[in-house]
Design a protein around this motif. Sequence first.
Motif, PDB file in Angstrom:
ATOM      1  N   VAL A 168      47.371  25.018  55.965  1.00 20.60           N
ATOM      2  CA  VAL A 168      48.147  25.018  54.727  1.00 20.60           C
ATOM      3  C   VAL A 168      48.578  26.449  54.399  1.00 20.60           C
ATOM      4  CG1 VAL A 168      48.126  24.397  52.284  1.00 20.60           C
ATOM      5  CG2 VAL A 168      46.831  23.036  53.928  1.00 20.60           C
ATOM      6  N   PRO A 169      49.839  26.706  54.111  1.00 17.12           N
ATOM      7  CA  PRO A 169      50.285  28.064  53.756  1.00 17.12           C
ATOM      8  C   PRO A 169      49.608  28.557  52.487  1.00 17.12           C
ATOM      9  CG  PRO A 169      52.159  26.641  54.281  1.00 17.12           C
ATOM     10  CD  PRO A 169      50.953  25.748  54.179  1.00 17.12           C
ATOM     11  N   TRP A 170      49.442  29.861  52.399  1.00 15.64           N
ATOM     12  CA  TRP A 170      48.762  30.433  51.242  1.00 15.64           C
ATOM     13  C   TRP A 170      49.522  30.149  49.945  1.00 15.64           C
ATOM     14  CZ3 TRP A 170      51.511  33.709  48.198  1.00 15.64           C
ATOM     15  CH2 TRP A 170      52.613  34.361  48.753  1.00 15.64           C
TER      16      TRP A 170
ATOM     17  N   LEU B  72      47.729  28.552  46.501  1.00 13.25           N
ATOM     18  CA  LEU B  72      47.744  29.193  45.193  1.00 13.25           C
ATOM     19  C   LEU B  72      48.517  28.367  44.171  1.00 13.25           C
ATOM     20  CD1 LEU B  72      46.614  31.517  46.888  1.00 13.25           C
ATOM     21  CD2 LEU B  72      48.056  33.075  45.575  1.00 13.25           C
ATOM     22  N   ASP B  73      49.593  27.727  44.591  1.00 12.13           N
ATOM     23  CA  ASP B  73      50.405  26.936  43.671  1.00 12.13           C
ATOM     24  C   ASP B  73      49.614  25.741  43.144  1.00 12.13           C
ATOM     25  OD1 ASP B  73      53.048  26.261  42.445  1.00 12.13           O
ATOM     26  OD2 ASP B  73      52.864  24.502  43.765  1.00 12.13           O
ATOM     27  N   VAL B  74      48.920  25.032  44.042  1.00 11.89           N
ATOM     28  CA  VAL B  74      48.108  23.890  43.613  1.00 11.89           C
ATOM     29  C   VAL B  74      46.945  24.347  42.741  1.00 11.89           C
ATOM     30  CG1 VAL B  74      46.651  22.005  44.426  1.00 11.89           C
ATOM     31  CG2 VAL B  74      48.781  22.532  45.613  1.00 11.89           C
ATOM     32  N   ALA B  75      46.328  25.472  43.084  1.00  6.34           N
ATOM     33  CA  ALA B  75      45.191  25.970  42.300  1.00  6.34           C
ATOM     34  C   ALA B  75      45.604  26.305  40.875  1.00  6.34           C
ATOM     35  CB  ALA B  75      44.598  27.192  42.984  1.00  6.34           C
ATOM     36  N   GLN B  76      46.785  26.869  40.702  1.00 11.29           N
ATOM     37  CA  GLN B  76      47.238  27.230  39.364  1.00 11.29           C
ATOM     38  C   GLN B  76      47.680  25.999  38.574  1.00 11.29           C
ATOM     39  OE1 GLN B  76      50.250  30.153  40.241  1.00 11.29           O
ATOM     40  NE2 GLN B  76      48.772  31.847  40.320  1.00 11.29           N
TER      41      GLN B  76
ATOM     42  N   THR C 208      40.088  31.391  65.342  1.00 11.75           N
ATOM     43  CA  THR C 208      40.138  32.824  65.055  1.00 11.75           C
ATOM     44  C   THR C 208      41.317  33.234  64.179  1.00 11.75           C
ATOM     45  OG1 THR C 208      39.010  33.230  67.151  1.00 11.75           O
ATOM     46  CG2 THR C 208      40.119  35.100  66.125  1.00 11.75           C
ATOM     47  N   PRO C 209      42.539  32.717  64.363  1.00 10.57           N
ATOM     48  CA  PRO C 209      43.634  33.116  63.465  1.00 10.57           C
ATOM     49  C   PRO C 209      43.373  32.828  61.999  1.00 10.57           C
ATOM     50  CG  PRO C 209      44.516  32.047  65.419  1.00 10.57           C
ATOM     51  CD  PRO C 209      43.035  31.870  65.471  1.00 10.57           C
ATOM     52  N   SER C 210      42.455  31.914  61.709  1.00  8.18           N
ATOM     53  CA  SER C 210      42.141  31.616  60.309  1.00  8.18           C
ATOM     54  C   SER C 210      41.521  32.811  59.602  1.00  8.18           C
ATOM     55  CB  SER C 210      41.192  30.417  60.229  1.00  8.18           C
ATOM     56  OG  SER C 210      41.765  29.274  60.822  1.00  8.18           O
ATOM     57  N   LEU C 211      40.862  33.697  60.341  1.00  5.24           N
ATOM     58  CA  LEU C 211      40.235  34.864  59.720  1.00  5.24           C
ATOM     59  C   LEU C 211      41.271  35.771  59.083  1.00  5.24           C
ATOM     60  CD1 LEU C 211      37.594  35.702  62.493  1.00  5.24           C
ATOM     61  CD2 LEU C 211      37.275  34.355  60.411  1.00  5.24           C
ATOM     62  N   ASP C 212      42.364  36.006  59.768  1.00  2.00           N
ATOM     63  CA  ASP C 212      43.433  36.833  59.200  1.00  2.00           C
ATOM     64  C   ASP C 212      44.131  36.126  58.041  1.00  2.00           C
ATOM     65  OD1 ASP C 212      42.896  38.813  61.073  1.00  2.00           O
ATOM     66  OD2 ASP C 212      44.335  38.000  62.514  1.00  2.00           O
ATOM     67  N   GLU C 213      44.276  34.805  58.149  1.00  8.33           N
ATOM     68  CA  GLU C 213      44.925  34.055  57.073  1.00  8.33           C
ATOM     69  C   GLU C 213      44.086  34.083  55.803  1.00  8.33           C
ATOM     70  OE1 GLU C 213      48.089  31.949  55.442  1.00  8.33           O
ATOM     71  OE2 GLU C 213      47.889  33.035  57.350  1.00  8.33           O
ATOM     72  N   MET C 214      42.765  34.110  55.949  1.00 10.68           N
ATOM     73  CA  MET C 214      41.892  34.197  54.769  1.00 10.68           C
ATOM     74  C   MET C 214      42.080  35.524  54.042  1.00 10.68           C
ATOM     75  SD  MET C 214      38.363  32.503  56.147  1.00 10.68           S
ATOM     76  CE  MET C 214      38.241  30.748  56.503  1.00 10.68           C
ATOM     77  N   VAL C 215      42.281  36.585  54.797  1.00 14.44           N
ATOM     78  CA  VAL C 215      42.552  37.884  54.175  1.00 14.44           C
ATOM     79  C   VAL C 215      43.859  37.840  53.400  1.00 14.44           C
ATOM     80  CG1 VAL C 215      42.917  40.336  54.618  1.00 14.44           C
ATOM     81  CG2 VAL C 215      41.252  39.066  55.979  1.00 14.44           C
TER      82      VAL C 215
END
Length: 224
Positions: free
Chosen positions: A17-19, A23-27, A41-48
């Motif tokens: 899911v794009p960041w 954030l839009d759903v959370a707000q 592994t790519p999820s680590l960078d996406e979390m940042v």
Amino acid sequence: MVLQCNGYEVIDLGVMVPWATILDVAQKEQVDMIGLSGLITPSLDEMVTVAEEMQRAGMTIPLLIGGATTSKVHTALRIDPAYDGPVVHVLDASRAVGVASQLLSDTQAQGFIKATAADYQHVRDARAGKGASKLLSLEDARASTPMRPTFRKRPRHPNSPAVTSSRTGTLPIWSNASTGRLSSVHGSSPAPIRPSSMTKWWASLRAISTPMPRDARGSSPRSG
């Protein structure tokens, strides 16, 4: 699933899911916290990236980090510095309920957040003096690698129990159980051998399986 089984309402957005969607759903839903799970592994960078965008959006809700590829060290070094709000690495899904209950508690939240932040700061301080590992050149790596001994493949022994090797090691010898003689693959040898236990067993088996005359079985021959 663990949180749902303990009475928490969870909005599952799925995977990859794009960041911006997170954030839009959370707000819009006014959630109490955001949880991210990383299995590759790519999820680590996406979390940042999610943590940086939460900081840019001025959010203050807790951010939970979990998944197979995550760790407390990566959370402390990369994710926690990118977001001023509470960042907590959840080691196992079974601990999610305890972490969530402390973050939502009026009496335990502040102490838990401060203890977690101090723990992550200790991890960063311990790693501050450690630089990147020095890489060797290809020539140095090859020179430092010990030579592996080469082993010659041992000759394969015959699988058949009837095949043995001659004492001189020159020709394979076949034992003929019916004649009791030795014969090589290049010709026969008239030298007799002493019957082995297998030869005696084979001879007795042949004797048992030989049909007996009708008179010997007690039945009179058919009259013509």
